[in-house]
Design a protein around this motif. Structure first.
Motif, PDB file in Angstrom:
ATOM      1  N   HIS A 121       7.843  13.430  21.011  1.00 34.56           N
ATOM      2  CA  HIS A 121       8.417  12.471  20.060  1.00 34.56           C
ATOM      3  C   HIS A 121       8.262  13.043  18.670  1.00 34.56           C
ATOM      4  N   GLY A 122       9.330  13.002  17.890  1.00 39.10           N
ATOM      5  CA  GLY A 122       9.237  13.477  16.516  1.00 39.10           C
ATOM      6  C   GLY A 122       8.860  14.949  16.440  1.00 39.10           C
ATOM      7  N   GLN A 123       7.778  15.249  15.706  1.00 39.63           N
ATOM      8  CA  GLN A 123       7.331  16.617  15.484  1.00 39.63           C
ATOM      9  C   GLN A 123       6.161  17.011  16.383  1.00 39.63           C
ATOM     10  N   HIS A 165      16.167  12.879  17.736  1.00 36.78           N
ATOM     11  CA  HIS A 165      16.840  11.984  18.684  1.00 36.78           C
ATOM     12  C   HIS A 165      15.835  11.123  19.436  1.00 36.78           C
ATOM     13  N   SER A 166      14.705  11.728  19.833  1.00 36.55           N
ATOM     14  CA  SER A 166      13.668  10.957  20.539  1.00 36.55           C
ATOM     15  C   SER A 166      13.103   9.871  19.639  1.00 36.55           C
ATOM     16  N   GLN A 167      12.901  10.203  18.368  1.00 37.80           N
ATOM     17  CA  GLN A 167      12.380   9.220  17.413  1.00 37.80           C
ATOM     18  C   GLN A 167      13.405   8.117  17.155  1.00 37.80           C
ATOM     19  N   ARG A 168      14.660   8.495  17.046  1.00 36.26           N
ATOM     20  CA  ARG A 168      15.722   7.514  16.798  1.00 36.26           C
ATOM     21  C   ARG A 168      15.871   6.569  17.987  1.00 36.26           C
ATOM     22  N   GLU A 169      15.709   7.092  19.200  1.00 37.38           N
ATOM     23  CA  GLU A 169      15.830   6.248  20.388  1.00 37.38           C
ATOM     24  C   GLU A 169      14.786   5.145  20.393  1.00 37.38           C
ATOM     25  N   VAL A 170      13.557   5.489  20.009  1.00 35.85           N
ATOM     26  CA  VAL A 170      12.489   4.489  19.937  1.00 35.85           C
ATOM     27  C   VAL A 170      12.789   3.458  18.855  1.00 35.85           C
ATOM     28  N   ALA A 171      13.191   3.940  17.671  1.00 36.25           N
ATOM     29  CA  ALA A 171      13.469   3.019  16.568  1.00 36.25           C
ATOM     30  C   ALA A 171      14.616   2.079  16.910  1.00 36.25           C
ATOM     31  N   ARG A 175      14.415  -2.021  17.138  1.00 30.64           N
ATOM     32  CA  ARG A 175      15.256  -2.904  16.316  1.00 30.64           C
ATOM     33  C   ARG A 175      16.024  -3.890  17.183  1.00 30.64           C
ATOM     34  N   ARG A 176      16.578  -3.402  18.279  1.00 28.99           N
ATOM     35  CA  ARG A 176      17.326  -4.295  19.165  1.00 28.99           C
ATOM     36  C   ARG A 176      16.416  -5.366  19.758  1.00 28.99           C
TER      37      ARG A 176
END
Length: 505
Positions: A121-123, A165-171, A175-176
């Motif tokens: 995830h992330g970096q 992309h992995s970080q965006r998927e979690v965010a 949010r949803r």
């Protein structure tokens, strides 16, 4: 005598038959294996909504397809119920894998994962690459079609993209989920899970509104007053409205042998002792707005604070914090039978049981809750000194902690000096003329109405709002910004006082 079918001599089972159907090819057409040995790593987020066997199986299948013909998997590390946000050293199985990587006798040459998002995830991968390179362990990913080359700019760019992309998927999922829960709480008053508050119990509320969940047998639940504990909740609110302190309420409950929340419902409070009522327990009940019959969501949040230890891996520390009341989501309609009225709840929040002065004169602090320390950011404490209201900040120091040096000087402020400085600041009056009022109550009411606070340190005072920051003019009232401790303190006592600054004059 009846013989079972699977024990008949010479019978061929379906599995053994399927194995026999494998086609044998000439060895010269079979790609030679390079003899690499792999450690497989996989992860799944939840244990309640995922099957460990199937989740591990599909991830390992991808990994085995990747290394087919070039090696074999000899070790398996699979984390269950762990979020991808958690750093590798804080995941049980990932931590074991990192320990094995540092062991010269680890027994494998490379690590293989079935999907990037399952592992990183992330970096996280960028930080772990230093450890892998140091110990000469390869990392194989399906997204790179084999081993990762940490010296290849194109692969590094791809890994950065996968991390984002992995970080965006979690965010996006958060949010949803948050938006859906907000609507369910506000519009439907739905119980969104968790332990019922003391005084309530969960009862069936019908089938789940989602047809698929309803077909699986999932049911909704709602809160209903518990006949045993609900009367005590009402009693606690009544006593508080009568001016009784939280400590005396807790003491009376303990003396009467009333089971505390963890004692009344030990199955849902296994992390509590269940022995006695505590001050925090009574205070939490008095501060819970769900006793008004409204469903309230988002009272707390979990922050993931980054922690940077000595190693190169960023760790995440989860901290639960309380949200301010304007951030709460309150149902528009009554969602469950109330135990107290909304008027009673609001009145209880205004009850304070501060010690009564010896002379019986009530002490009023007009700026309580509006002053913040500019040194440490804490809300300043109300402090009555020399017959006048004032405020102080000790920057988190208490007498129960060992003194450390150096430590910031204690900040003391006088209420009348602050009010006079605000009243004579012409620049502030241009936008808020009501702040020049000679009536202290009207002046402070204007501050609260406009959601303004005062930030002070030893040198400067500032009035801040959500949209502006206004430094108070130090020449506006002729008052000094700071002054030393009053001379009336005796010399022996002053020797033991830590250095501090007053604004008494």
């Amino acid at each position: 005598m009846t013989m079972r079918a699977d024990t008949i001599p010479g019978q061929v089972t379906l599995a053994s038959w399927a194995v026999q159907q494998r086609k044998v090819r000439p060895q010269r057409f079979t790609p030679p294996a390079d003899g690499l040995t792999f450690a497989f790593y996989g992860r799944m987020s939840t244990v309640d909504f995922q099957d460990r066997t199937s989740s591990c199986r599909w991830q390992r299948d991808y990994a085995e397809d990747l290394v087919a013909g070039r090696g074999r998997i000899v070790a398996e590390f699979f984390d269950e119920g762990v979020s991808r946000r958690v750093a590798w050293p804080d995941r049980p199985q990932a931590a074991r894998l990192l320990a094995a990587v540092a062991d010269p006798a680890r027994g494998f040459d490379a690590i293989v994962v079935g999907e990037y998002e399952r592992a990183f995830h992330g970096q996280q991968l960028e930080q772990l690459s230093l450890t892998l390179v140091e110990h000469g362990v390869q990392l194989w990913l399906p997204e790179t079609y084999g081993p990762v080359d940490f010296d290849n700019p194109r692969q590094l760019a791809l890994l950065d993209l996968l991390g984002v992309h992995s970080q965006r998927e979690v965010a996006r999922a958060r949010r949803r989920t948050s938006a859906a829960m907000r609507a369910q709480a506000e519009l439907q008053g739905r119980h969104l899970g968790g332990r019922p508050p003391y005084g309530y119990r969960l009862v069936d509320a019908g089938p789940h509104p989602n047809r698929a969940h309803a077909a699986w047998g999932r049911r909704l639940h709602r809160l209903e007053p518990d006949p045993t504990t609900a009367p005590w909740v009402r009693w606690i609110f009544e006593q508080r409205l009568n001016g009784r302190s939280v400590a005396s309420i807790a003491r009376r409950l303990n003396d009467s042998g009333v089971p505390c929340p963890s004692g009344a419902d030990p199955a849902r409070n296994r992390h509590r002792s269940g022995q006695r009522w505590m001050l925090t327990t009574v205070a939490a009940i008095l501060a819970n707005p769900r006793y008004t019959g409204r469903q309230v969501w988002n009272r707390h949040r979990t922050d993931h604070d980054d922690v940077h230890p000595d190693d190169a891996v960023t760790r995440h520390h989860e901290v639960q914090r309380r949200n301010a009341a304007p951030q709460w989501v309150i149902s528009r309609q009554i969602a469950h039978p109330p135990l107290v009225t909304e008027e009673q709840f609001v009145a209880v929040q205004a009850v304070h049981t501060a010690p009564t002065p010896a002379d019986g004169t009530p002490r009023r602090y007009l700026l309580a809750g509006l002053l913040f320390c500019g040194v440490c950011g804490r809300l300043m404490d109300s402090h009555w000194v020399h017959g006048r209201p004032g405020y102080r900040c000790r920057h988190g120091y208490t007498s129960t902690r060992t003194k450390t040096s150096p430590r910031p000087k204690i900040l003391y402020l006088r209420e009348d000096h602050l009010l006079d400085r605000i009243r004579h600041d012409r620049g502030l009056h241009r936008h808020h003329p009501a702040l020049r009022s000679p009536d202290p109550e009207k002046l402070t009411a204007c501050l609260r109405t406009n959601n303004m606070i005062i930030v002070c340190d030893h040198r400067a005072w500032t009035v801040e709002s959500e949209t502006e920051v206004h430094p108070l003019n130090p020449q506006g009232s002729g008052l000094p910004a700071t002054a030393k401790i009053p001379a009336q303190r005796n010399g022996n006592h002053a020797k033991h006082e830590e250095p501090s600054l007053f604004v008494w004059k």
